[in-house]
Design a protein around this motif. Structure first.
Motif, PDB file in Angstrom:
ATOM      1  N   ALA A  31       0.850  -1.207   0.000  1.00 14.88           N
ATOM      2  CA  ALA A  31       0.000   0.000   0.000  1.00 14.88           C
ATOM      3  C   ALA A  31       0.878   1.247   0.000  1.00 14.88           C
ATOM      4  O   ALA A  31       0.580   2.227  -0.687  1.00 14.88           O
ATOM      5  CB  ALA A  31      -0.929  -0.013   1.209  1.00 14.88           C
ATOM      6  N   ARG A  32       1.965   1.200   0.750  1.00 15.94           N
ATOM      7  CA  ARG A  32       2.899   2.353   0.782  1.00 15.94           C
ATOM      8  C   ARG A  32       3.497   2.590  -0.600  1.00 15.94           C
ATOM      9  O   ARG A  32       3.828   3.700  -0.961  1.00 15.94           O
ATOM     10  CB  ARG A  32       4.039   2.088   1.768  1.00 15.94           C
ATOM     11  N   GLN A  33       3.639   1.510  -1.379  1.00 16.65           N
ATOM     12  CA  GLN A  33       4.215   1.642  -2.721  1.00 16.65           C
ATOM     13  C   GLN A  33       3.163   1.976  -3.770  1.00 16.65           C
ATOM     14  O   GLN A  33       3.444   1.934  -4.973  1.00 16.65           O
ATOM     15  CB  GLN A  33       4.953   0.358  -3.081  1.00 16.65           C
ATOM     16  N   GLY A  34       1.933   2.248  -3.305  1.00 14.17           N
ATOM     17  CA  GLY A  34       0.903   2.731  -4.221  1.00 14.17           C
ATOM     18  C   GLY A  34      -0.007   1.665  -4.796  1.00 14.17           C
ATOM     19  O   GLY A  34      -0.851   1.959  -5.653  1.00 14.17           O
ATOM     20  N   MET A  35       0.120   0.431  -4.315  1.00 14.48           N
ATOM     21  CA  MET A  35      -0.794  -0.608  -4.823  1.00 14.48           C
ATOM     22  C   MET A  35      -2.144  -0.504  -4.109  1.00 14.48           C
ATOM     23  O   MET A  35      -2.216  -0.099  -2.951  1.00 14.48           O
ATOM     24  CB  MET A  35      -0.197  -2.008  -4.599  1.00 14.48           C
ATOM     25  N   HIS A  36      -3.210  -0.890  -4.812  1.00 17.81           N
ATOM     26  CA  HIS A  36      -4.532  -1.020  -4.195  1.00 17.81           C
ATOM     27  C   HIS A  36      -4.574  -2.424  -3.596  1.00 17.81           C
ATOM     28  O   HIS A  36      -4.503  -3.416  -4.322  1.00 17.81           O
ATOM     29  CB  HIS A  36      -5.615  -0.839  -5.262  1.00 17.81           C
ATOM     30  N   VAL A  37      -4.657  -2.500  -2.262  1.00 14.22           N
ATOM     31  CA  VAL A  37      -4.602  -3.814  -1.599  1.00 14.22           C
ATOM     32  C   VAL A  37      -6.005  -4.269  -1.214  1.00 14.22           C
ATOM     33  O   VAL A  37      -6.783  -3.513  -0.642  1.00 14.22           O
ATOM     34  CB  VAL A  37      -3.658  -3.798  -0.367  1.00 14.22           C
ATOM     35  N   ILE A  38      -6.310  -5.520  -1.556  1.00 13.66           N
ATOM     36  CA  ILE A  38      -7.605  -6.120  -1.243  1.00 13.66           C
ATOM     37  C   ILE A  38      -7.319  -7.251  -0.262  1.00 13.66           C
ATOM     38  O   ILE A  38      -6.654  -8.232  -0.620  1.00 13.66           O
ATOM     39  CB  ILE A  38      -8.278  -6.694  -2.518  1.00 13.66           C
ATOM     40  N   LEU A  39      -7.797  -7.086   0.968  1.00  9.65           N
ATOM     41  CA  LEU A  39      -7.350  -7.951   2.052  1.00  9.65           C
ATOM     42  C   LEU A  39      -8.407  -8.971   2.476  1.00  9.65           C
ATOM     43  O   LEU A  39      -9.573  -8.619   2.664  1.00  9.65           O
ATOM     44  CB  LEU A  39      -6.962  -7.091   3.258  1.00  9.65           C
ATOM     45  N   ASP A  73     -15.785 -17.925  -0.663  1.00  7.60           N
ATOM     46  CA  ASP A  73     -15.215 -16.739  -0.006  1.00  7.60           C
ATOM     47  C   ASP A  73     -14.118 -16.120  -0.876  1.00  7.60           C
ATOM     48  O   ASP A  73     -14.030 -14.894  -1.004  1.00  7.60           O
ATOM     49  CB  ASP A  73     -14.624 -17.106   1.359  1.00  7.60           C
ATOM     50  N   LEU A  74     -13.266 -16.961  -1.468  1.00  6.75           N
ATOM     51  CA  LEU A  74     -12.211 -16.437  -2.356  1.00  6.75           C
ATOM     52  C   LEU A  74     -12.834 -15.815  -3.597  1.00  6.75           C
ATOM     53  O   LEU A  74     -12.355 -14.765  -4.069  1.00  6.75           O
ATOM     54  CB  LEU A  74     -11.270 -17.580  -2.766  1.00  6.75           C
ATOM     55  N   GLN A  75     -13.882 -16.421  -4.115  1.00 10.96           N
ATOM     56  CA  GLN A  75     -14.550 -15.855  -5.294  1.00 10.96           C
ATOM     57  C   GLN A  75     -15.135 -14.481  -4.965  1.00 10.96           C
ATOM     58  O   GLN A  75     -15.058 -13.553  -5.773  1.00 10.96           O
ATOM     59  CB  GLN A  75     -15.633 -16.816  -5.796  1.00 10.96           C
ATOM     60  N   ALA A  76     -15.687 -14.351  -3.744  1.00 10.50           N
ATOM     61  CA  ALA A  76     -16.250 -13.052  -3.331  1.00 10.50           C
ATOM     62  C   ALA A  76     -15.139 -12.017  -3.155  1.00 10.50           C
ATOM     63  O   ALA A  76     -15.311 -10.835  -3.494  1.00 10.50           O
ATOM     64  CB  ALA A  76     -17.042 -13.217  -2.038  1.00 10.50           C
ATOM     65  N   LEU A  77     -13.985 -12.444  -2.646  1.00  9.62           N
ATOM     66  CA  LEU A  77     -12.861 -11.511  -2.451  1.00  9.62           C
ATOM     67  C   LEU A  77     -12.354 -11.002  -3.803  1.00  9.62           C
ATOM     68  O   LEU A  77     -12.107  -9.801  -3.977  1.00  9.62           O
ATOM     69  CB  LEU A  77     -11.738 -12.224  -1.681  1.00  9.62           C
ATOM     70  N   VAL A  78     -12.225 -11.904  -4.765  1.00 13.19           N
ATOM     71  CA  VAL A  78     -11.768 -11.509  -6.105  1.00 13.19           C
ATOM     72  C   VAL A  78     -12.832 -10.639  -6.787  1.00 13.19           C
ATOM     73  O   VAL A  78     -12.499  -9.654  -7.467  1.00 13.19           O
ATOM     74  CB  VAL A  78     -11.427 -12.767  -6.942  1.00 13.19           C
ATOM     75  N   ALA A  79     -14.100 -10.960  -6.555  1.00 13.79           N
ATOM     76  CA  ALA A  79     -15.181 -10.135  -7.123  1.00 13.79           C
ATOM     77  C   ALA A  79     -15.122  -8.719  -6.546  1.00 13.79           C
ATOM     78  O   ALA A  79     -15.362  -7.736  -7.255  1.00 13.79           O
ATOM     79  CB  ALA A  79     -16.542 -10.772  -6.837  1.00 13.79           C
ATOM     80  N   HIS A 124      -7.930 -22.751  -3.919  1.00 14.84           N
ATOM     81  CA  HIS A 124      -9.119 -21.892  -4.029  1.00 14.84           C
ATOM     82  C   HIS A 124      -8.732 -20.494  -4.520  1.00 14.84           C
ATOM     83  O   HIS A 124      -9.454 -19.899  -5.321  1.00 14.84           O
ATOM     84  CB  HIS A 124      -9.827 -21.799  -2.673  1.00 14.84           C
ATOM     85  N   GLY A 125      -7.584 -19.993  -4.049  1.00 20.42           N
ATOM     86  CA  GLY A 125      -7.118 -18.681  -4.509  1.00 20.42           C
ATOM     87  C   GLY A 125      -6.820 -18.697  -5.997  1.00 20.42           C
ATOM     88  O   GLY A 125      -7.113 -17.730  -6.723  1.00 20.42           O
ATOM     89  N   ILE A 126      -6.236 -19.798  -6.464  1.00 17.93           N
ATOM     90  CA  ILE A 126      -5.940 -19.932  -7.905  1.00 17.93           C
ATOM     91  C   ILE A 126      -7.255 -20.043  -8.688  1.00 17.93           C
ATOM     92  O   ILE A 126      -7.455 -19.347  -9.689  1.00 17.93           O
ATOM     93  CB  ILE A 126      -5.042 -21.161  -8.161  1.00 17.93           C
ATOM     94  N   ALA A 127      -8.163 -20.880  -8.193  1.00 19.26           N
ATOM     95  CA  ALA A 127      -9.431 -21.087  -8.909  1.00 19.26           C
ATOM     96  C   ALA A 127     -10.226 -19.788  -9.007  1.00 19.26           C
ATOM     97  O   ALA A 127     -10.885 -19.530 -10.023  1.00 19.26           O
ATOM     98  CB  ALA A 127     -10.261 -22.154  -8.199  1.00 19.26           C
ATOM     99  N   ALA A 128     -10.156 -18.970  -7.957  1.00 24.19           N
ATOM    100  CA  ALA A 128     -10.947 -17.740  -7.933  1.00 24.19           C
ATOM    101  C   ALA A 128     -10.344 -16.665  -8.837  1.00 24.19           C
ATOM    102  O   ALA A 128     -11.090 -15.858  -9.405  1.00 24.19           O
ATOM    103  CB  ALA A 128     -11.054 -17.217  -6.500  1.00 24.19           C
ATOM    104  N   SER A 129      -9.017 -16.625  -8.975  1.00 24.54           N
ATOM    105  CA  SER A 129      -8.417 -15.493  -9.696  1.00 24.54           C
ATOM    106  C   SER A 129      -7.848 -15.830 -11.072  1.00 24.54           C
ATOM    107  O   SER A 129      -7.635 -14.920 -11.877  1.00 24.54           O
ATOM    108  CB  SER A 129      -7.344 -14.811  -8.837  1.00 24.54           C
ATOM    109  N   LEU A 130      -7.629 -17.113 -11.371  1.00 25.70           N
ATOM    110  CA  LEU A 130      -7.088 -17.447 -12.695  1.00 25.70           C
ATOM    111  C   LEU A 130      -8.028 -17.025 -13.833  1.00 25.70           C
ATOM    112  O   LEU A 130      -7.552 -16.482 -14.844  1.00 25.70           O
ATOM    113  CB  LEU A 130      -6.763 -18.945 -12.762  1.00 25.70           C
ATOM    114  N   PRO A 131      -9.348 -17.221 -13.699  1.00 24.11           N
ATOM    115  CA  PRO A 131     -10.234 -16.811 -14.804  1.00 24.11           C
ATOM    116  C   PRO A 131     -10.116 -15.322 -15.138  1.00 24.11           C
ATOM    117  O   PRO A 131     -10.027 -14.964 -16.315  1.00 24.11           O
ATOM    118  CB  PRO A 131     -11.639 -17.164 -14.293  1.00 24.11           C
ATOM    119  N   ILE A 132     -10.083 -14.455 -14.124  1.00 21.43           N
ATOM    120  CA  ILE A 132      -9.989 -13.005 -14.411  1.00 21.43           C
ATOM    121  C   ILE A 132      -8.623 -12.677 -14.993  1.00 21.43           C
ATOM    122  O   ILE A 132      -8.505 -11.867 -15.912  1.00 21.43           O
ATOM    123  CB  ILE A 132     -10.322 -12.135 -13.169  1.00 21.43           C
TER     124      ILE A 132
END
Ligand SMILES: NC(=O)c1ccc[n+]([C@@H]2O[C@H](COP(=O)([O-])OP(=O)(O)OC[C@H]3O[C@@H](n4cnc5c(N)ncnc54)[C@H](OP(=O)(O)O)[C@@H]3O)[C@@H](O)[C@H]2O)c1
Length: 177
Positions: A31-39, A73-79, A124-132
């Motif tokens: 975040a300090r380096q300017g990234m938008h962090v989704i936690l 839950d991971l799908q909702a976080l990526v959404a 689950h993290g891979i499954a949720a974010s690989l499609p996007i």
């Protein structure tokens, strides 16, 4: 010759296990380096505290209650990342647990928890974010492993096994992309 790294500012990163330890520290640094962090993590009180602090300092941060053992839950976080930031540039699969005991103690519930969080959580993290990432045509995964993925020690057999799995999954993903 040194290679110039692309700037991090403006990139979007999803971080699991961001309520404490390495995940929280990574969120603060990025975040300090300017990234938008989704936690994501289960302890929302801690997530909210981190988000408030980061925003107060001018950072961009959002959070959602996330149990990585639950794919939805991971799908909702990526959404959420897609909704507030439009994309996911980096997915950091960091959430992990490490209860230690000798195998002969038969702490089977702890074995299952490590398998569920450390292995299934990464998948689950891979499954949720690989499609996007495929749709975007870019994206990076950082799957947090351990020295335990290279050296097995007494009382850490199952933890090390989960980190061997994290390395295998990461290498397989690298080869496929
Ligand atoms: N610390 C080390 O020396 C070390 C060394 C090598 C590798 N690692 C690895 O680094 C990663 C982070 O470890 P750490 O030391 O920072 O541990 P930590 O301080 O205990 O943090 C673990 C994080 O994982 C989250 N978590 C646990 N279960 C979860 C679940 N079911 N769903 C979502 N989040 C969950 C926790 O959040 P909630 O409880 O709020 O959900 C917490 O934010 C782990 O993968 C660990 O194996 C650590």
């Amino acid at each position: 010759m040194t290679q110039q790294l692309p700037p991090l500012s403006g990139k979007v990163v999803v971080i699991t296990g961001a309520s404490s330890g390495i995940g929280e520290a990574t969120a603060r640094l990025l975040a300090r380096q300017g990234m938008h962090v989704i936690l994501g993590a289960r302890r929302t009180d801690r997530l909210e505290q981190v988000v408030t602090e980061l925003r107060t300092r001018g950072g961009r941060a959002d959070a959602l209650a996330t149990d990585v053992t639950r794919l939805e839950d991971l799908q909702a976080l990526v959404a959420l990342a897609e909704q507030v930031a439009g994309r996911v540039d980096v997915m950091i699969n960091n959430a992990g647990v490490m209860p230690l005991s000798a195998l002969e103690a038969l702490k089977i519930d702890e074995w299952n928890r490590m398998i569920d969080v450390n292995i299934r959580g990464v998948l689950h993290g891979i499954a949720a974010s690989l499609p996007i990432m495929k749709r975007q045509g870019h994206g990076h995964f950082v799957n947090v492993s351990s020295i335990g993925a290279y050296h097995v020690s007494p009382t850490a057999a199952v933890y090390c096994a989960t980190k061997f799995a994290v390395n295998a999954i990461s290498e397989g993903l690298r080869q496929e992309q």
